[in-house]
Design a protein around this motif. Structure first.
Motif, PDB file in Angstrom:
ATOM      1  N   MET A  71      45.147 -79.052  29.024  1.00 54.26           N
ATOM      2  CA  MET A  71      45.192 -77.626  28.701  1.00 54.26           C
ATOM      3  C   MET A  71      45.805 -76.841  29.865  1.00 54.26           C
ATOM      4  N   LYS A  72      46.780 -75.974  29.555  1.00 55.62           N
ATOM      5  CA  LYS A  72      47.465 -75.252  30.633  1.00 55.62           C
ATOM      6  C   LYS A  72      46.954 -73.810  30.737  1.00 55.62           C
ATOM      7  N   ASP A  73      47.051 -73.263  31.924  1.00 55.38           N
ATOM      8  CA  ASP A  73      46.783 -71.836  32.145  1.00 55.38           C
ATOM      9  C   ASP A  73      45.498 -71.347  31.489  1.00 55.38           C
ATOM     10  N   ARG A  74      44.417 -72.016  31.792  1.00 54.86           N
ATOM     11  CA  ARG A  74      43.141 -71.578  31.226  1.00 54.86           C
ATOM     12  C   ARG A  74      42.642 -70.362  31.993  1.00 54.86           C
ATOM     13  N   ARG A  90      41.894 -68.617  22.570  1.00 57.33           N
ATOM     14  CA  ARG A  90      41.795 -69.976  22.026  1.00 57.33           C
ATOM     15  C   ARG A  90      40.387 -70.285  21.533  1.00 57.33           C
ATOM     16  N   ARG A 149      36.593 -78.171  25.613  1.00 55.14           N
ATOM     17  CA  ARG A 149      37.894 -78.849  25.576  1.00 55.14           C
ATOM     18  C   ARG A 149      38.119 -79.642  24.295  1.00 55.14           C
ATOM     19  N   THR A 150      37.026 -80.178  23.716  1.00 51.75           N
ATOM     20  CA  THR A 150      37.238 -81.122  22.605  1.00 51.75           C
ATOM     21  C   THR A 150      36.439 -80.817  21.334  1.00 51.75           C
ATOM     22  N   THR A 183      38.417 -78.376  38.206  1.00 55.55           N
ATOM     23  CA  THR A 183      39.678 -77.946  37.584  1.00 55.55           C
ATOM     24  C   THR A 183      40.492 -77.115  38.567  1.00 55.55           C
ATOM     25  N   THR A 210      41.967 -66.456  27.948  1.00 54.79           N
ATOM     26  CA  THR A 210      42.286 -67.404  26.869  1.00 54.79           C
ATOM     27  C   THR A 210      41.030 -67.969  26.217  1.00 54.79           C
ATOM     28  N   GLU A 211      39.889 -67.949  26.969  1.00 56.86           N
ATOM     29  CA  GLU A 211      38.634 -68.475  26.416  1.00 56.86           C
ATOM     30  C   GLU A 211      37.493 -67.578  26.884  1.00 56.86           C
TER      31      GLU A 211
END
Ligand code: NAD
Ligand code: TDX
Length: 353
Positions: free
Chosen positions: A1-4, A125, A238-239, A27, A79-80
């Motif tokens: 995952m990019k740019d979280r 996201r 993440r999953t 991370t 993003t989250e």
């Protein structure tokens, strides 16, 4: 995952701050924006380790103030969202339920509204909602909570959390908001606020104060080390699958007396002057509506996401006791402040026979 870019509500509290540690330790390419009102339970000292780290930003904010939520967060790229902020102590919810309804229900609602706006702009996201096993009510001697156990909250705290879980669910079904809810059992570990059972017992042992055990001490909780909990949340973020809920626990049921005995035993080794600490145990009036037993069945997160706890209770409880011994100034400052006044006045009522 990019740019979280993860917005962590309640990131200065017990579990939220541990989550920030977990993410920043593991991370590199991440930004964390902690938003927190800094109530009696919020403490920026919990995040001291990262105060010069450019990956962490702090915004003081009350999630029950809609205008403040939207104005202070408007220009912050996110993003989250990991939503931890809540009033979290069952005893306080019995003495004063209003803050619980405001923060846990209305505060969660405003965070969901903010998330809905970000989602409409294709920026968000995930909205991860951190909840509790207490929404499922109380168990008798057998069985465990699964993700399909019907909700039956018994305290104002758990009812307000249950309400927020339902709102999160509704935002998935109605607006397609990408949400996931986790329901976990009782946490313990570093930065645990001293009003909760485990830190209270450790600190009262150290100060030679009585150890108040509610009722008969036979009530059962399913203890989860906070570092395992945070690793599980990271995995779910993440999953995990949107719209799903995941129970988090480590099959570690203990009754309250077992916990208190274990702490006394560890304190006898570390503080022999006070031994035997068991002599400090006092059985006090039971908590009104005290849920008898909680137990989590974590099969879904294990089978679907491959989750396994990293820590064993025996080592984690020792590490917890040692953390409190090594971080005296952290808890001394709390005990000498606002919390102490509260404890001495209303809260003491609950603990008197
Ligand atoms: P905590 O009380 O230690 O921390 C809560 C944090 O939220 C504090 O930093 C506080 O300042 C902040 N906060 C409270 N009201 C706020 C508001 N109006 N605006 C912004 N920030 C506010 O709680 P915790 O034990 O870390 O719990 C975190 C989450 O996990 C909660 O949602 C709780 O319901 C849930 N949970 C906790 C446990 C546990 O054993 N502690 C178990 C299951 C679920
Ligand atoms: O002084 C005490 N004596 C005592 O016997 C305290 C503070 C607690 N207890 C008992 C009550 C419970 O059976 O110990 C058990 C644990 O109590 P708490 O630490 O207050 O936790 P609990 O009420 O189980 O709730 C916790 O776990 C679920 C968190 O505070 C909640 O936020 C979470 O949702």
């Amino acid at each position: 995952m990019k740019d979280r870019r993860i917005l962590v509500t309640g990131g200065a509290g017990f579990i939220g701050s541990n989550f920030v540690h977990t993410i920043l330790e593991s991370t590199e390419n991440v930004s964390i924006i902690v938003v927190d009102k800094l109530t009696y339970a919020g403490n920026l000292k919990n995040l001291d380790k990262w105060k010069n780290d450019s990956r962490l930003q702090f915004i003081k904010l009350d999630i029950t103030d809609k205008t403040e939520v939207f104005s202070k967060l408007e220009n912050i790229p996110v993003t989250e969202i990991a939503h931890f902020a809540a009033e979290s102590h069952v005893d306080r919810s019995i003495l004063g339920p209003e803050e619980f309804v405001k923060t846990n229900l209305m505060g969660s609602f405003y965070m969901l509204e903010f998330a809905r706006m970000l989602h409409a702009q294709n920026k968000l996201r995930l909205f991860l909602h951190v909840s509790t096993d207490e929404v499922f009510g109380s168990l008798s001697a057998e069985g465990a909570f699964t993700e399909t156990t019907p909700y039956a909250p018994n305290s104002p705290y758990s009812a307000s959390k249950a309400g927020s879980d339902h709102l999160v669910r509704a935002y998935f079904h109605t607006y397609g908001l990408p949400v996931i809810t986790t329901n976990c059992s009782n946490n313990y570990g570093p930065f645990h606020f001293p009003e909760k059972l485990i830190p209270l017992m450790i600190l009262n042992c150290l100060q030679g104060k009585s150890l108040p055990v509610y009722g008969t001490g036979e009530n059962v909780r399913d203890w989860l080390y906070v570092k395992d909990h945070c690793l599980a949340i990271d995995l779910v973020m993440r999953t995990g699958k949107f719209g799903e809920t995941y129970n988090i626990g480590t099959r570690n049921e203990k009754n309250n007396l077992e916990i208190v005995y274990k702490i006394c035993e560890l304190m006898d080794e570390r503080n022999p002057k006070g031994a035997p600490h068991k002599k400090l145990i006092q059985f006090v009036k039971d908590r009104p509506g005290h849920d008898f037993r909680y137990a989590i069945d974590p099969a879904k997160i294990e089978n679907e996401l491959g989750w396994k706890p990293k820590y064993k209770f025996e080592e984690a409880i020792e590490q917890t006791v040692d953390w409190f011994l090594a971080n005296r100034s952290w808890w001394e400052e709390i005990l000498s402040g606002e919390y102490n006044k509260y404890y001495d006045s209303q809260y003491k009522e609950l603990k008197d026979k």
